[in-house]
Design an enzyme around this catalytic site. Sequence first.
Site, PDB file in Angstrom:
ATOM      1  N   PRO A 230     140.679  84.604  53.748  1.00 62.33           N
ATOM      2  CA  PRO A 230     139.534  84.830  54.624  1.00 62.33           C
ATOM      3  C   PRO A 230     139.585  83.904  55.841  1.00 62.33           C
ATOM      4  CG  PRO A 230     138.845  84.708  52.328  1.00 62.33           C
ATOM      5  CD  PRO A 230     140.275  84.287  52.373  1.00 62.33           C
ATOM      6  N   GLU A 231     139.547  84.496  57.024  1.00 68.40           N
ATOM      7  CA  GLU A 231     139.533  83.744  58.272  1.00 68.40           C
ATOM      8  C   GLU A 231     138.187  83.951  58.941  1.00 68.40           C
ATOM      9  OE1 GLU A 231     143.176  84.323  60.539  1.00 68.40           O
ATOM     10  OE2 GLU A 231     144.261  84.847  58.716  1.00 68.40           O
TER      11      GLU A 231
ATOM     12  N   LYS B  81     135.877  78.298  58.890  1.00 68.36           N
ATOM     13  CA  LYS B  81     135.988  79.113  57.680  1.00 68.36           C
ATOM     14  C   LYS B  81     135.019  78.667  56.587  1.00 68.36           C
ATOM     15  CE  LYS B  81     140.972  79.550  58.565  1.00 68.36           C
ATOM     16  NZ  LYS B  81     142.321  79.329  58.007  1.00 68.36           N
TER      17      LYS B  81
ATOM     18  N   ARG C 263     142.366  83.423  42.577  1.00 66.98           N
ATOM     19  CA  ARG C 263     143.392  82.369  42.527  1.00 66.98           C
ATOM     20  C   ARG C 263     142.808  80.964  42.374  1.00 66.98           C
ATOM     21  NH1 ARG C 263     148.011  83.449  46.937  1.00 66.98           N
ATOM     22  NH2 ARG C 263     149.013  81.878  45.600  1.00 66.98           N
TER      23      ARG C 263
ATOM     24  N   ARG D 171     151.131  68.868  73.478  1.00 62.84           N
ATOM     25  CA  ARG D 171     151.514  69.241  72.111  1.00 62.84           C
ATOM     26  C   ARG D 171     152.865  69.952  72.131  1.00 62.84           C
ATOM     27  NH1 ARG D 171     147.281  68.945  68.316  1.00 62.84           N
ATOM     28  NH2 ARG D 171     145.271  68.437  69.243  1.00 62.84           N
TER      29      ARG D 171
ATOM     30  N   ARG E 123     155.159  78.960  57.633  1.00 64.48           N
ATOM     31  CA  ARG E 123     154.248  80.096  57.615  1.00 64.48           C
ATOM     32  C   ARG E 123     154.937  81.335  58.186  1.00 64.48           C
ATOM     33  NH1 ARG E 123     148.941  78.550  57.035  1.00 64.48           N
ATOM     34  NH2 ARG E 123     148.669  80.743  56.486  1.00 64.48           N
TER      35      ARG E 123
END
Length: 270
Positions: A2-3, A60, A113, A152, A258
Amino acid sequence: MPELPEVENTRQYLLRSGLVGRRLGAPEITWAKTVHEPSVGEFIEGVAGRRATDLRRRGKYLIAPLDDDQFLVMHLGMTGSLRIHDARSEPPRMVRHTFPLDDGREMRFVDPRKFGHLWLLPDPAGAMRKMGPEPLEATFTPPILAELLAGRKAPIKAILLDQSVIAGLGNLYADESLFLSGIHPERTANDLSDDETHRLHAAIIQALTRSVAAYAAARDAEWPDPPVALSPWSVPRSADEPCPNCGGTAQMVRVRGRSSWHCPQCQPAG
């Protein structure tokens, strides 16, 4: 996972279901590791008898202020969802925690989970690490995004997943934002041009806004049991799916561990 759109969908679902104003009974906690603070016993005792006075979202996280100035903070983890049902109804599979309500219903935390999290705190910030700006608020602007990316040297995909940079983005919507903006996930964040930064800013808002709208339409169409997960993105997430822009074959690369789906033709490595 879920985002932001999924968590906002959960918030809107709980608001429409009438959670705010209800008095909570003593919750049934079946997986103790979900409760991070305080102890499980103190959590149960602290929630029992309290009313939820509001329901907010930060990134979130869902935050329910209670009527004793404590905050119930919930994170859905990888596969979690929250549903409100009549207490007499058959619970769905994988219900880990149950919050009785004073009108004969229950809020059920489904968590296959067991990666969800719960806190009861005097300050909800205690449940969260440093959080970046909310991308759907007016304060999130292209200059702010440029400032966040400046200096960055990590891949842009990794930066978008960093909640201290932008709150609420996860793997799916980071991929979608990069696809919509035509930026390769391995591009170095501080190498983006001003034009690319503006495109990325617009793409983040487009991806999230479109998904939030899709969930709103599904809630209206399928109430009282709307879906908890939709697939509103356009980036192909399989080599069998052609790119909707050029018809090319999507590829997956791993960025800092990822999976990152993209179209090599529409998102050149640069």
